[in-house]
Design an enzyme around this catalytic site. Structure first.
Site, mmCIF file in Angstrom:
data_model
loop_
_atom_site.group_PDB
_atom_site.id
_atom_site.type_symbol
_atom_site.label_atom_id
_atom_site.label_comp_id
_atom_site.label_asym_id
_atom_site.label_seq_id
_atom_site.Cartn_x
_atom_site.Cartn_y
_atom_site.Cartn_z
ATOM 1 N N ALA A 10 0.595 -1.271 -0.573
ATOM 2 C CA ALA A 10 0.243 -0.152 0.091
ATOM 3 C C ALA A 10 0.919 1.195 0.210
ATOM 4 C CB ALA A 10 -0.450 -0.339 1.070
ATOM 5 N N GLY A 12 4.985 1.473 -0.125
ATOM 6 C CA GLY A 12 5.422 1.732 -1.624
ATOM 7 C C GLY A 12 4.981 1.366 -2.314
ATOM 8 N N ASN A 101 5.165 2.354 10.241
ATOM 9 C CA ASN A 101 4.721 3.345 11.875
ATOM 10 C C ASN A 101 5.334 2.612 12.540
ATOM 11 O OD1 ASN A 101 2.218 3.912 10.702
ATOM 12 N ND2 ASN A 101 0.913 2.442 10.225
ATOM 13 N N LYS A 188 2.287 10.928 15.438
ATOM 14 C CA LYS A 188 2.024 10.291 14.579
ATOM 15 C C LYS A 188 1.029 8.870 16.027
ATOM 16 C CE LYS A 188 1.173 7.562 10.748
ATOM 17 N NZ LYS A 188 2.102 7.049 9.346
ATOM 18 N N ASN A 196 -5.609 1.917 15.414
ATOM 19 C CA ASN A 196 -5.330 1.139 14.759
ATOM 20 C C ASN A 196 -5.642 -0.140 15.706
ATOM 21 O OD1 ASN A 196 -3.342 0.471 12.018
ATOM 22 N ND2 ASN A 196 -2.842 2.506 12.490
#
Length: 308
Positions: A10, A12, A101, A188, A196
């Protein structure tokens, strides 16, 4: 500069695809999608316009010409592969851009290539891989780039950071260089930690989580816990960030399944260590006990049967 992309999913796939579409010399390392992408290229369905691009695809890292820059967009659960992959695709004194992340993820590459410049990329994007070599870009797209320092102090805008920023901008990527990478990593996490984890535990997208009063309040409580931990660790985030993130997600973001929910649906390992445990451990060293984040991590481990 010559680029290698490690992890054509998603993230790269989208950013690498943008670079390739605009004529940058990009080399993609693929696994299960290799045959498809080698024959048909990358397909990007984007809110900014769909495109297909034929790319230089490789199944083996040793076949990739030595590059100036490596973009690492693997899931952090596959970072054990980097010890073999990175030295084969990027120069020892090259640049490694970590588009992952979590907290402390740059250190892995820094240990493998101590003479390289390590840059962290924080992607604010709605992007999902929906098929072999097929990426759906549904929202946003900005990426913050910051130069990594081992002591996690502000590195400023370095020449290497400037070079990558220029290449990204030239290819239509919304990019902003930042002086303090660690500060932005914590910022973030304020969004990533609640959304998440709760998207998996409660099997809901962002819109449904925010629609219910109780879950909205839970999200805010977790956000405030992360903000408090960041401050304890020397990164001064404002408590007002929690409400502004909630409002921004409600008003400016389409209903979205965070990456961990997508991974769980596909029976892939969850990034519990990078997003949760690294943060929890760092906070504990500074005297902060992250009870809500710990509970969420424990629930995720149960659901994923993660033994780490």
């Amino acid at each position: 500069m010559k680029y290698a992309v490690i992890g054509t999913g998603a993230i790269g796939g989208y950013y690498g695809g943008m670079l390739a579409q605009h004529g940058t010399d990009v080399h993609f390392l693929l696994h299960s999608d290799y045959q498809h992408v080698n024959e048909q290229g990358l397909r990007i369905d984007s809110i900014n316009g769909n495109f297909n691009v034929n790319v230089d695809a490789y199944a083996k890292p040793e076949d990739i010409p030595l590059c100036d820059v490596a973009i690492v967009a693997l899931k952090t659960t596959n970072n054990h592969l980097l010890e073999v992959l990175l030295p084969q695709v990027v120069k020892q004194t090259g640049i490694v851009v970590i588009m992952q992340n979590g907290l402390g993820v740059e250190q892995v590459a820094a240990d493998i290539l101590p003479r390289a410049s390590i840059i962290g990329g924080l992607c604010f994007i709605g992007s999902t891989k929906i098929g072999p070599g097929h990426i759906n870009h549904s929202d946003f797209g900005m990426v913050n780039l910051g130069h990594y320092k081992k002591d996690e102090s502000a590195a400023g805008i370095t020449p290497e950071l400037g070079l990558v920023t220029e290449d990204f901008l030239a290819c239509g990527i919304d990019v902003k260089p930042i002086e303090n990478l660690c500060f932005l990593r914590w910022q973030k996490l304020v969004w990533n930690v609640p959304f998440n984890g709760l998207s998996v535990v409660l099997n809901s997208g962002t819109a449904e989580l925010l629609r219910q009063h109780d879950t909205r309040e839970l999200i805010k409580a977790i956000m405030l816990e992360v903000i408090a931990a960041a401050n304890t660790c020397g990164q001064p985030l404002s408590a007002s960030l929690a409400e502004s993130m909630l409002v921004n997600t409600e008003t400016n973001m389409q209903d979205y399944s965070p990456s961990m929910k997508v991974d769980y649906a596909h029976n892939r390992p969850l990034e519990i260590h990078a997003i949760y445990q690294s943060m929890i451990d760092r906070a504990a060293l500074s005297g902060a006990n992250m009870k809500l984040a710990k509970m969420l991590a424990q629930q995720l481990r149960f659901l994923s049967r993660d033994e780490e």
